[in-house]
Design a protein around this motif. Structure first.
Motif, mmCIF file in Angstrom:
data_model
loop_
_atom_site.group_PDB
_atom_site.id
_atom_site.type_symbol
_atom_site.label_atom_id
_atom_site.label_comp_id
_atom_site.label_asym_id
_atom_site.label_seq_id
_atom_site.Cartn_x
_atom_site.Cartn_y
_atom_site.Cartn_z
ATOM 1 N N SER A 163 -7.824 11.626 -10.548
ATOM 2 C CA SER A 163 -7.783 11.375 -8.714
ATOM 3 C C SER A 163 -7.161 11.503 -8.034
ATOM 4 O O SER A 163 -6.464 13.078 -8.162
ATOM 5 C CB SER A 163 -6.800 9.390 -9.221
ATOM 6 O OG SER A 163 -6.113 9.735 -9.822
ATOM 7 N N TYR B 57 -5.382 11.137 -3.847
ATOM 8 C CA TYR B 57 -4.572 10.237 -3.049
ATOM 9 C C TYR B 57 -4.017 10.496 -1.170
ATOM 10 O O TYR B 57 -3.793 11.497 -1.762
ATOM 11 C CB TYR B 57 -3.364 9.592 -3.744
ATOM 12 C CG TYR B 57 -2.978 8.890 -5.370
ATOM 13 C CD1 TYR B 57 -2.985 9.777 -6.616
ATOM 14 C CD2 TYR B 57 -2.727 7.759 -5.789
ATOM 15 C CE1 TYR B 57 -3.586 9.152 -7.446
ATOM 16 C CE2 TYR B 57 -3.531 6.505 -6.327
ATOM 17 C CZ TYR B 57 -3.809 7.565 -7.479
ATOM 18 O OH TYR B 57 -3.580 7.508 -8.860
ATOM 19 N N GLN C 51 -1.948 9.529 1.523
ATOM 20 C CA GLN C 51 -0.650 8.734 2.069
ATOM 21 C C GLN C 51 -0.171 9.658 4.065
ATOM 22 O O GLN C 51 0.164 10.912 3.609
ATOM 23 C CB GLN C 51 0.622 9.337 1.723
ATOM 24 C CG GLN C 51 1.772 8.762 1.473
ATOM 25 C CD GLN C 51 2.942 8.995 0.474
ATOM 26 O OE1 GLN C 51 2.983 10.507 0.679
ATOM 27 N NE2 GLN C 51 3.788 8.488 0.860
ATOM 28 N N GLY D 4 5.081 7.624 6.416
ATOM 29 C CA GLY D 4 5.865 6.170 5.873
ATOM 30 C C GLY D 4 4.872 5.207 5.763
ATOM 31 O O GLY D 4 5.273 3.793 6.108
ATOM 32 N N LYS D 5 3.917 5.432 4.793
ATOM 33 C CA LYS D 5 3.225 5.122 4.730
ATOM 34 C C LYS D 5 2.366 4.912 2.282
ATOM 35 O O LYS D 5 3.260 5.591 2.599
ATOM 36 C CB LYS D 5 1.396 5.222 4.831
ATOM 37 C CG LYS D 5 1.569 3.963 6.215
ATOM 38 C CD LYS D 5 1.694 2.998 6.591
ATOM 39 C CE LYS D 5 1.601 1.974 7.933
ATOM 40 N NZ LYS D 5 2.189 1.041 8.460
ATOM 41 N N ALA D 6 3.024 3.590 1.883
ATOM 42 C CA ALA D 6 2.386 4.144 0.665
ATOM 43 C C ALA D 6 1.363 5.030 -0.157
ATOM 44 O O ALA D 6 0.008 5.311 0.997
ATOM 45 C CB ALA D 6 2.248 2.401 0.074
ATOM 46 N N PRO D 7 1.264 5.436 -0.929
ATOM 47 C CA PRO D 7 -0.435 6.707 -1.629
ATOM 48 C C PRO D 7 -0.995 5.042 -1.374
ATOM 49 O O PRO D 7 -1.302 4.245 -1.944
ATOM 50 C CB PRO D 7 0.322 7.025 -2.946
ATOM 51 C CG PRO D 7 1.642 7.436 -2.325
ATOM 52 C CD PRO D 7 1.702 6.159 -2.321
ATOM 53 N N LEU E 299 -5.169 4.911 -3.221
ATOM 54 C CA LEU E 299 -6.338 5.756 -4.209
ATOM 55 C C LEU E 299 -7.379 5.610 -3.220
ATOM 56 O O LEU E 299 -8.552 5.000 -2.506
ATOM 57 C CB LEU E 299 -6.414 4.764 -4.898
ATOM 58 C CG LEU E 299 -7.968 5.473 -6.477
ATOM 59 C CD1 LEU E 299 -7.078 6.424 -7.183
ATOM 60 C CD2 LEU E 299 -8.071 4.733 -7.176
ATOM 61 N N TYR F 138 -10.772 8.941 -7.968
ATOM 62 C CA TYR F 138 -10.497 8.113 -9.015
ATOM 63 C C TYR F 138 -11.544 8.548 -9.936
ATOM 64 O O TYR F 138 -12.700 9.096 -9.916
ATOM 65 C CB TYR F 138 -10.530 6.425 -9.993
ATOM 66 C CG TYR F 138 -11.387 5.962 -9.896
ATOM 67 C CD1 TYR F 138 -12.134 5.194 -8.630
ATOM 68 C CD2 TYR F 138 -12.486 6.108 -10.518
ATOM 69 C CE1 TYR F 138 -12.803 4.557 -8.628
ATOM 70 C CE2 TYR F 138 -13.410 4.246 -10.822
ATOM 71 C CZ TYR F 138 -14.013 3.764 -9.724
ATOM 72 O OH TYR F 138 -14.461 2.965 -9.728
ATOM 73 N N ASP F 139 -11.860 9.162 -11.495
ATOM 74 C CA ASP F 139 -12.651 9.793 -12.506
ATOM 75 C C ASP F 139 -12.737 10.608 -12.232
ATOM 76 O O ASP F 139 -14.513 10.502 -11.981
ATOM 77 C CB ASP F 139 -13.172 8.233 -12.899
ATOM 78 C CG ASP F 139 -12.831 7.259 -13.500
ATOM 79 O OD1 ASP F 139 -12.893 6.576 -13.894
ATOM 80 O OD2 ASP F 139 -11.693 8.092 -14.083
ATOM 81 N N TYR G 142 -2.724 13.951 -3.191
ATOM 82 C CA TYR G 142 -2.173 14.312 -4.341
ATOM 83 C C TYR G 142 -3.083 14.313 -4.859
ATOM 84 O O TYR G 142 -3.865 12.890 -5.000
ATOM 85 C CB TYR G 142 -0.827 13.252 -4.583
ATOM 86 C CG TYR G 142 0.486 13.297 -3.477
ATOM 87 C CD1 TYR G 142 0.460 12.756 -1.790
ATOM 88 C CD2 TYR G 142 1.358 14.585 -3.529
ATOM 89 C CE1 TYR G 142 1.894 12.966 -1.188
ATOM 90 C CE2 TYR G 142 2.606 14.602 -2.740
ATOM 91 C CZ TYR G 142 2.253 13.811 -1.693
ATOM 92 O OH TYR G 142 3.890 13.653 -0.939
ATOM 93 N N VAL H 154 0.714 11.080 -17.259
ATOM 94 C CA VAL H 154 0.451 11.659 -16.063
ATOM 95 C C VAL H 154 0.981 12.365 -15.205
ATOM 96 O O VAL H 154 2.305 12.862 -15.696
ATOM 97 C CB VAL H 154 0.350 9.851 -14.956
ATOM 98 C CG1 VAL H 154 1.935 9.688 -14.934
ATOM 99 C CG2 VAL H 154 0.181 10.508 -13.431
ATOM 100 N N PHE I 263 0.903 14.866 -11.516
ATOM 101 C CA PHE I 263 0.593 14.670 -9.923
ATOM 102 C C PHE I 263 0.496 16.162 -9.890
ATOM 103 O O PHE I 263 1.972 16.895 -9.750
ATOM 104 C CB PHE I 263 1.755 13.628 -8.860
ATOM 105 C CG PHE I 263 1.477 12.022 -9.152
ATOM 106 C CD1 PHE I 263 2.634 11.498 -9.968
ATOM 107 C CD2 PHE I 263 0.752 12.417 -8.680
ATOM 108 C CE1 PHE I 263 2.445 10.070 -9.845
ATOM 109 C CE2 PHE I 263 0.603 9.980 -8.561
ATOM 110 C CZ PHE I 263 1.319 9.272 -8.875
ATOM 111 N N GLY J 275 1.445 18.801 -6.519
ATOM 112 C CA GLY J 275 3.008 18.727 -5.299
ATOM 113 C C GLY J 275 1.952 18.175 -3.849
ATOM 114 O O GLY J 275 3.095 18.131 -2.912
#
Lengths: 119, 112
Positions: B36, B38, B40, B43-46, B48, B51-52, B89, B101, B103, B105
């Motif tokens: 997957s 992501y 970002q 200042g924000k959340a990751p 998605l 995926y897959d 990411y 899982v 991640f 870098g």
């Protein structure tokens, strides 16, 4: 609306304790894994541990085992990340995230909780 | 040190295409189709994106695409836009790890 809402930013001193929260809305909270992800300033994402709220099965990354505690309260649809003794190096942004199974991606993320620990 | 290796930075001009790589091993990226990606923003959340390996969640632009060859997964962004400037990411299922899982870098994308 399906969302994870985290508690607000915290400023603490080294040695203090802290519990931050992540509340699920709009879905069956007990049916999904919740993970806690640390992001240190200017750095990448690190998964600290995960919990399955239905039975509170918890798995920790070896890097964080023994320093944090992850818990969940089914009655309030809330997951927690807790420290008994903070260090300055715990200063970071902490995210909670949701996934279905171990093979699934983290589809839903909280907005993050910024922790600042002074020495 | 991240187990999945990504370039630290990539850049491109508006309208161009860029590709971000994510290299793992046969125990993670190469062994499963559970990669997957992501996005970002500062200042924000990751969020998605993929995926897959190559599937996009509802609402994600089709300018974002994913692929995999051997132990390396790739994210391609076509028709670069200023709003694509962000950190990216990769992540992979990894049966041999306790949390299943890994991640990467992260890669900083700069739109010139």
């Amino acid at each position: 609306e399906v969302q994870l809402v985290q508690s607000g930013a915290e400023m603490k001193k080294a040695g203090e304790s802290l519990k931050i929260s992540c509340k699920g809305f709009g879905y069956s909270f007990t049916m999904y894994w919740i993970g806690w992800v640390r992001q240190m300033p200017g750095k990448g994402l690190e998964c600290m541990g995960i919990i399955y709220p239905r039975d509170s099965q918890t798995i920790y990354s070896p890097s964080f085992q023994g320093h944090v505690t992850i818990a969940a309260d089914k009655s309030s649809n809330t997951a927690y990340l807790q420290w008994s003794s903070l260090r300055a190096s715990d200063s970071a942004m902490y995210y909670c995230a949701r996934r279905d199974t171990a093979m699934d991606p983290w589809r839903l993320w909280g907005q993050g909780t910024l922790l600042t620990v002074s020495s | 040190q991240s187990v999945l290796t990504q370039p630290a930075s990539v850049s491109g001009s508006p309208g161009q295409s860029i590709t971000i790589s994510c290299t793992g091993s046969s125990s993670d990226v190469g062994g499963y189709n559970f990669v997957s990606w992501y996005q970002q923003h500062p200042g924000k959340a990751p969020k998605l994106l993929i995926y897959d390996v190559s599937y996009r969640p509802s609402g994600v632009s089709n300018r974002f695409s994913g692929s995999k060859s051997g132990n390396t997964a790739s994210l391609t962004i076509s028709g670069l836009q200023a709003e694509d400037e962000a950190d990216y990411y990769c992540s992979s299922y990894a049966a041999s790890t306790i949390l299943y899982v890994l991640f990467g870098g992260g890669t900083r994308l700069t739109v010139l």
